[in-house]
Write an enzyme that holds these catalytic residues in place. Structure first.
Site, PDB file in Angstrom:
ATOM      1  N   HIS A   8       0.836  -1.203   0.000  1.00 40.23           N
ATOM      2  CA  HIS A   8       0.000   0.000   0.000  1.00 40.23           C
ATOM      3  C   HIS A   8       0.878   1.263   0.000  1.00 40.23           C
ATOM      4  CE1 HIS A   8      -3.322   2.460   2.290  1.00 40.23           C
ATOM      5  NE2 HIS A   8      -3.160   2.871   1.051  1.00 40.23           N
ATOM      6  N   GLU A  11       2.387   1.653  -3.359  1.00 33.22           N
ATOM      7  CA  GLU A  11       1.408   2.208  -4.318  1.00 33.22           C
ATOM      8  C   GLU A  11       1.415   3.742  -4.232  1.00 33.22           C
ATOM      9  OE1 GLU A  11      -2.831   3.710  -3.717  1.00 33.22           O
ATOM     10  OE2 GLU A  11      -2.772   1.609  -3.094  1.00 33.22           O
ATOM     11  N   HIS A  12       1.464   4.289  -3.005  1.00 30.77           N
ATOM     12  CA  HIS A  12       1.509   5.745  -2.845  1.00 30.77           C
ATOM     13  C   HIS A  12       2.831   6.316  -3.355  1.00 30.77           C
ATOM     14  CE1 HIS A  12      -1.903   6.970  -0.028  1.00 30.77           C
ATOM     15  NE2 HIS A  12      -2.105   5.674  -0.213  1.00 30.77           N
ATOM     16  N   GLU A 109      -4.192   7.412   7.118  1.00 29.48           N
ATOM     17  CA  GLU A 109      -5.286   6.789   6.360  1.00 29.48           C
ATOM     18  C   GLU A 109      -5.726   5.501   7.059  1.00 29.48           C
ATOM     19  OE1 GLU A 109      -6.150   4.479   2.123  1.00 29.48           O
ATOM     20  OE2 GLU A 109      -4.231   5.478   2.387  1.00 29.48           O
TER      21      GLU A 109
END
Length: 933
Positions: A8, A11-12, A109
């Site tokens: 994750h 991905e950022h 997040e």
């Protein structure tokens, strides 16, 4: 494999700059340099997907180039890893004496994501049902494990997983495929040698006996009954998802078992009112290599847990004994037929998501798309063996030892424990630091801040020009007519054999005391039975004959006057052409003889509705904050808060707490008399040219059949303004929309704080400005986009660490917001500084052009055939008004932007509203200007 969320965070980070496009954050910059209709990236449990879409060929090439370079050749700079993943930093980065804290976009997040009890439960359920491989860890990142991830590990994960040999490409649309393949080959594939990636997910070893487990979560302040906050669910491991037909069968079987009031589990679990709704994870899940099926309840008392387990086992036995009625199976197959015919604007993206899991595990994606083949094979299998489905239930549910029963209960100290664990983790990290480490952290914090504060050169990125935008809109022709005295708008569209019907019914005659009940009325009116049908038969007929029938509130401010608005409810339904008479027959039964006598049924619907509203706050907190902030600024703001804001959540909580619902039952027919009245109604039909005449005949028949409901009632508010439905007709000559006019409305300042059991905030600040047709509306629209991209994104997300934030213009209001935000007061200050930034004119012509591209990509986003002409039908905004707005958007200059920022957004210029949902906040509590709820 671990819980650090490396896929994750990667991905950022890959979207933060690449070899060919080394500027910071090309992803967010491309949002303003393209006419994309979609751009995002998602990390699932076993793949990451980077989708985008656009209607412009040049734009497609630009985006493909940026995405390919980001994915295969990212910079992965350490500073970007700190910003997006996690870092230790002084609370105030410019003050070395301020305490150290964890920061980072993904860190916040995931803290936000895990403040949602449904998400907590779903995560535990998957981790515990598939404990032995990738599904046993949190791919998004467990907040307390994220700080264990190092920059080295991040780069290693990229090197081992992000290789073309481990990638799959999907394109959809009408551009020539050869060009895409050529570009992918040239810009990515040609630079690699083929490898054999070791990324296959092994099958989960099967248990020899069922398992049980228990987890805790934070209590829900909005729950109707504090003693009933337990969840229990049984999950079964099913077969491999690459077996297309088996997956189709199990998915359909799951719908038969749980979908709608005729399904066995609905009857056995929901109707006895043991809990408020099915568990948050329910039904078939084909997103993992082996599928799973889950069934359970939320909102139940702890002492009912043994009973629910027993009911689940009994219901499975009953299904094996009795099977399913043929008509229910037909209803499910009819649903599939409609799904195949209905066209959405994101069809290509939906297909990509639909095939991703199966294809990722080397299933055949083409086979998966041949749904008609599966339907044919399914019908044959049932014909050959009438017990086909019962045998599946026996095999997968009755005789399955790989079954997990997971319960979840609230723990009053849950948040406290989490905060304590985070503090301990932080202290442990700090303890290991030497003085020189601390100095280095401070210096790195300053370095990151200075990089974040620099004006960026994005000239390396491709961009469309404003001249690439179509100067005029494509016109949508509609025909105005009447049926039995009721105005109708017909729009001929290629609807693929479907008919779409809508009607707006005015609320102008409804007494004020009934207003808060309208959303409840909307949600139950199609679900309590009608005519000779009880609610079960009604649900069955709706599934067999329509693509769904729904009623919702509909509030629209006038396009030229902010103190005028139309208030109504919107009826919507669709059907296959052959079922048109049946669909209208169902509506006429709802108009003529809806059932309002079953208190038990109403209680089930109220509990489900209250639970759904309470669950939605942690996911849509920013929407609730924006609705609340707008409440005291316009008449529509007040009504939106009543119908869909925190007011409505609290109202439904109160109703769910009532021991006796007879009073509520008695209000429903009163509301019905005012709303379902053909005198206060107008309709719209979208269908193919060949079908219009038939649709008109059926509509005529429907209107004459409900004529007994016509009653001329006086509006509650005397001041009514009429807007002609046909703008070319002479005023007063034809049918019109009847708007409420509140000439004496006085906007007022309000600041509201809702303390919530979340570790993050949702913040909104809203300012009353001008309506849609005003000459300044376009400038404010461009300003909102530009301020979001050029100022607020950097302050709120990059520096502040919130997951999202920005400004938007709509309904006459200029609204700032932030989402899953570690800050509150600081964010409100950033909003105000954004206004100063705009007034100082510290932006370039390029910035304005990019904002225009971004605004036009929204203005020109594709509209499905079923929705063409609907904007005009609902809001009265015609193609001519849209074209005038378009020309004003093109014409916006730097001078206009500085001017509107000063005139409308400056301190003391206009009335504003503020709202925050979030954890306890001393600063706000001590400030007397805030109302604390």
């Amino acid at each position: 494999m671990d819980d650090t969320g490396v896929p994750h965070i990667l991905e950022h980070t890959v979207l933060c700059g690449s070899q060919k496009y080394p500027c910071r954050d090309p992803f967010f910059k491309m949002l303003n340099r393209s006419l994309s209709t979609f751009m995002n990236a998602f990390t699932a449990s076993d793949y990451t997907m980077y989708p985008f879409s656009t209607q412009n060929g040049k734009d497609f090439q630009n985006l493909l180039s940026v995405y390919l370079d980001a994915v295969f050749f990212p910079c992965l700079r350490e500073l970007d890893f700190w910003q997006e993943g996690w870092r230790l930093e002084n609370e105030n980065p410019t003050d070395p004496a301020s305490p150290l804290a964890f920061k980072g976009v993904v860190f916040n997040e995931m803290k936000g994501a895990f403040s949602d009890n449904e998400r907590v439960y779903a995560q535990h359920l998957q981790n515990k049902l598939f404990p032995d491989h990738t599904y046993g860890v949190v791919s998004g990142g467990e907040p307390l494990a994220i700080p264990d991830l190092t920059w080295e590990q991040l780069k290693h994960f990229h090197a081992t997983h992000y290789h073309p040999s481990n990638a799959r490409f999907f394109t959809y649309g009408d551009l020539p495929l050869e060009q895409h393949l050529e570009q992918i080959q040239e810009e990515a594939l040609s630079r690699f040698e083929r490898t054999e990636p070791d990324t296959a997910v092994p099958s989960q070893p099967i248990w020899d006996q069922p398992r049980e487990d228990h987890v805790t979560c934070s209590p829900d302040a909005m729950s109707p009954d504090p003693a009933k906050q337990n969840t229990l669910c049984m999950s079964f491991l099913l077969g491999d998802i690459t077996d297309t037909f088996e997956s189709f069968t199990l998915s359909l079987l799951s719908s038969l078992m749980i979908s709608g009031p005729n399904s066995p589990f609905y009857k056995a679990l929901i109707e006895p009112k043991i809990g408020s709704d099915f568990s948050s994870v329910v039904g078939y899940d084909g997103s993992t290599k082996e599928a799973s099926f889950s069934i359970g309840l939320q909102g139940m008392a702890e002492e009912d847990i043994p009973k629910v387990k027993q009911i689940i086992v009994q219901t499975i036995d009953e299904i094996i004994a009795n099977g399913f009625e043929e008509e229910r199976i037909e209803a499910q197959l009819h649903k599939i037929e409609i799904q195949m015919k209905h066209q959405s604007t994101s069809f290509g993206l939906s297909l990509a998501s639909y095939i991703a899991s199966c294809w990722n595990h080397d299933g055949d994606p083409v086979q998966l798309l041949k749904i008609s083949d599966s339907v044919t094979q399914f019908r044959q299998a049932l014909k050959d063996n009438p017990r086909f489905l019962q045998e599946k239930v026996l095999h997968y549910f009755k005789n399955n030892t790989h079954r997990l029963t997971l319960s979840m209960s609230p723990d009053e100290a849950y948040l406290e424990k989490q905060t304590k664990s985070e503090k301990e983790k932080l202290q442990k990290k700090i303890k290991a630091l030497s003085e020189s480490d601390k100095k280095e952290i401070y210096e790195k914090g300053l370095e990151l801040l200075s990089v974040q504060s620099q004006t960026q050169d994005a000239s390396c990125l491709p961009a469309l020009k404003v001249s690439d935008i179509e100067p005029t809109i494509s016109v949508t022709p509609v025909v105005m007519d009447t049926a039995g005295g009721v105005p109708v708008q017909y729009c001929e569209q290629p609807t693929n054999g479907m008919v779409y019907f809508r009607a707006v019914c005015s609320l102008n005659t409804l007494p004020e005391d009934l207003k808060p009940y309208v959303p409840l009325f909307c949600s139950v009116i199609t679900r309590m039975g009608c005519g000779r049908l009880d609610y079960r038969q009604q649900a069955q007929q709706m599934e067999l004959k329509t693509g769904g029938m729904s009623v919702s509130t509909s509030v629209h401010p006038d396009h030229s006057n902010m103190d005028m608005y139309e208030q109504g409810v919107l009826l919507s339904s669709s059907c296959l052409e052959r079922n048109l008479p049946d669909m209208f027959h169902l509506w006429s039964e709802i108009f003529n003889s809806p059932h309002f006598d079953d208190e038990e049924r109403l209680r089930v619907l109220v509990m489900m509705s209250a639970q759904e509203l309470a669950n939605g706050i942690s996911y849509s907190g920013h929407m609730y904050a924006m609705t609340r902030a707008a409440r005291s600024l316009t008449p529509t703001g007040e009504l939106n808060e009543t119908f869909g804001g925190m007011e409505q959540v609290k109202f439904m909580k109160r109703i769910a707490e009532m021991p006796d619902l007879t009073k509520v039952l008695r209000t429903l027919p009163r509301i019905k008399r005012h709303i379902l009245n053909p005198l206060n109604m107008r309709c719209a039909v979208n269908t193919t040219p060949q079908k219009v005449a038939d649709a008109a005949g059926q509509l005529d028949h429907f209107i004459s059949g409900v004529a007994s409901n016509k009653k001329d009632r006086r509006p509650v508010r005397p001041d009514i303004a009429e807007r002609p439905l046909d703008p070319l007709a002479a005023p007063g000559s034809g049918p019109s929309r009847k708007l409420i006019k509140e000439a004496h409305f006085k906007p007022c300042q309000m600041k509201t704080f809702f303390p919530m059991p979340f570790p993050v905030n949702f913040v909104s600040h809203c300012i009353r400005t001008v309506p849609f047709t005003h000459e300044d509306y376009a400038s404010l629209n461009i300003l909102a986009r530009m301020m979001t991209a050029k100022y607020l994104h950097g302050e709120i997300r990059e520096k502040g660490g919130a997951y999202g934030g920005g400004a938007r213009m709509g309904g006459g209001l200029f609204t700032f917001y932030s989402y899953r935000d570690p800050n509150s007061v600081q964010t409100l200050a950033a909003f105000r500084k954004g206004v100063d930034w705009a007034r100082s004119g510290a932006f370039t012509q390029q910035d304005i052009d990019e904002a225009k591209l971004s605004v036009f990509s929204a203005v020109d986003s594709p509209v499905a055939p079923s929705d063409k002409g609907m904007g005009r039908f609902l809001t009265g905004i015609t193609d001519e008004l849209k074209q005038a707005h378009r020309e004003r958007l093109f014409a916006v200059t730097s001078k206009n932007i500085v001017d509107v920022a000063g005139r409308y957004l400056g301190i003391g210029q206009r009335t504003c509203g503020v709202a925050v949902l979030g954890p306890e906040n001393d600063t706000i509590r001590k400030d007397p200007s805030w109302v604390v709820k």
